[in-house]
Design an enzyme around this catalytic site. Structure first.
Site, PDB file in Angstrom:
ATOM      1  N   TYR A 303     -12.732  -9.720  -8.344  1.00 30.30           N
ATOM      2  CA  TYR A 303     -13.388  -9.314  -7.103  1.00 30.30           C
ATOM      3  C   TYR A 303     -14.571  -8.387  -7.367  1.00 30.30           C
ATOM      4  O   TYR A 303     -14.521  -7.554  -8.255  1.00 30.30           O
ATOM      5  CB  TYR A 303     -12.388  -8.595  -6.193  1.00 30.30           C
ATOM      6  N   GLU A 378       7.177   3.847   8.553  1.00 28.78           N
ATOM      7  CA  GLU A 378       6.760   2.855   9.550  1.00 28.78           C
ATOM      8  C   GLU A 378       6.029   3.426  10.772  1.00 28.78           C
ATOM      9  O   GLU A 378       5.109   2.783  11.282  1.00 28.78           O
ATOM     10  CB  GLU A 378       7.960   2.002   9.974  1.00 28.78           C
TER      11      GLU A 378
END
Ligand code: NI
Length: 405
Positions: A303, A378
């Site tokens: 990349y 979370e």
């Protein structure tokens, strides 16, 4: 500007957190690696069902592109969530830990999908406020499989309604939970793989003059590369080479015929990347020649560097401050040397990637991304959901012109 301030988005996102957690856990339980992620794709399609988005799926990957037209004309805004897991075992002990041997969501892409799919709902609620189109890019194969490139080749950024700007979130398990950070310019490095073969002549280890020792040449190559990096690369435009794999020989009294090296090259700008690649080629070849051996360097290009548009990075920080408040927003001082294929999107259109912290509170040394013990806090996803919606409502607030037809 708009009928309600962006700060209201955080409350709305909180109400959707439970849904996001539930989706995230289902994806976490069933991780998929690479470009073909049929189960993950299915879960995304279910989550988007009935929200009013127009959906297309990829031909060469299980990507999902979902677009929603706002009530008013305007530009297209792209928001990305990558979908793939890593080929590694999971040792978190979570009750929703991976059920798939040798696959784990250890880079948080499960949360990226959950945040973007949940934001899709939030954005759809505010459709009346949108001046333009939202394009959600659910992308497989970020972990070295060039998924973004495939989607671009399939036309993601083309056409009359091509995106005018693009944004993405990457979760990080070691930054404070809920913190959004980014910077203009280089955010992440390029990642190229180096393969070096040195060919000499084998012989008896007691008589090196009758052989040509490739190990000694390889040693010079390793040190030569390190010297080249420190002596030729601008310290303010840095690059890293690490030779991480060395292979030669079988026993103590045999000079082998060949030696092989493998390593990584990281750089933050196309200029420094290109310069290092060219000088490394010359150096490896010349060191081989100097000793009468053959030394070759092959570079597998990975990349490119992820380069945030400075204005879009600043815009993202502003949106984050409006959505989350000052305390959870941090301007990054330095980039990271990891790599990201969102770089291909940012080569084509202005945009920015931001980092979202999700370190479990109270843990002294949280396991980082790509660790077999990586755990995400979370509730931090609330900030990611609100951020996606904030980008959409703010960028498409009617202050930007429609694309020229
Ligand atoms: Ni990642």
């Amino acid at each position: 500007m708009t009928d309600t301030p962006l700060s209201g988005l955080l409350d709305e996102a909180s109400e959707l957190l439970e849904e996001a957690v539930e989706l995230r856990r289902r994806i976490h339980l069933q991780p998929e690696v690479g470009l073909e992620l049929p189960e993950t794709q299915k879960k995304i399609l279910e989550a988007l069902d009935g929200l009013g988005y127009e959906i297309t799926t990829g031909q060469r990957t299980s990507s999902v592109v979902a677009t929603l037209d706002g009530a008013h004309p305007g530009p297209t805004l792209l928001l990305r969530g990558d979908m793939d897991a890593l080929p590694m075992p999971e040792d978190t002990g979570l009750d929703f830990a991976s059920e798939v041997p040798n696959a784990m969501h250890a880079c948080g892409h499960d949360t990226h999908v959950a945040m973007l799919a949940t934001a899709a709902k939030l954005i759809a609620r505010h459709r009346a406020r949108l001046h333009g189109r939202v394009l959600l890019m659910f992308q497989p194969g970020e972990e070295g499989h060039f998924g973004a490139k495939v989607m671009i080749e399939e036309g993601l950024l083309d056409g009359e309604r091509a995106p005018a700007a693009a944004f993405a979130i990457h979760i990080t398990a070691i930054d404070p939970a809920g913190q959004i950070s980014t910077k203009g310019g280089p955010l992440a490095a390029s990642a190229d793989t180096l393969f070096i073969d040195v060919k000499g002549r084998g012989g008896h280890a007691s008589a090196p003059h009758n052989a040509l020792d490739p190990i000694a040449v390889a040693a010079h190559v390793i040190l030569g590369l390190q010297t080249m990096i420190t002596r030729t690369v601008d310290v303010f435009d840095p690059a890293v080479i690490t030779i991480a794999h060395v292979e030669a020989g079988t026993t103590d009294n045999v000079i082998p015929e060949a030696a092989a090296l493998e390593g990584t090259l990281r750089a933050l700008t196309p200029k420094s990347r290109q310069g290092v690649m060219e000088r490394a080629q010359r150096l490896v070849r010349s060191i081989g020649e100097a000793y009468g051996a053959e030394a070759d360097l092959r570079i597998d290009q990975g990349y490119p560097p992820t380069i945030n548009d400075p204005e879009m990075a600043e815009f993202s920080l502003q949106v984050a401050r409006e959505v989350l408040g000052e305390n959870d927003v941090e301007a990054m001082e330095t980039p990271i040397m990891g790599a990201e294929d969102f770089s291909y999107v940012l080569q084509r259109i202005p945009g920015a990637m931001v980092r979202l912290g999700a370190a479990p509170p109270g843990v002294e040394r949280p396991a980082p991304n790509h660790s077999n013990r990586m755990v995400v806090h979370e509730p931090a996803m609330t900030h990611g959901i609100a951020m996606h919606a904030g980008w959409a409502l703010s960028y498409l607030d009617g202050s930007r012109p429609s694309p020229a037809r």
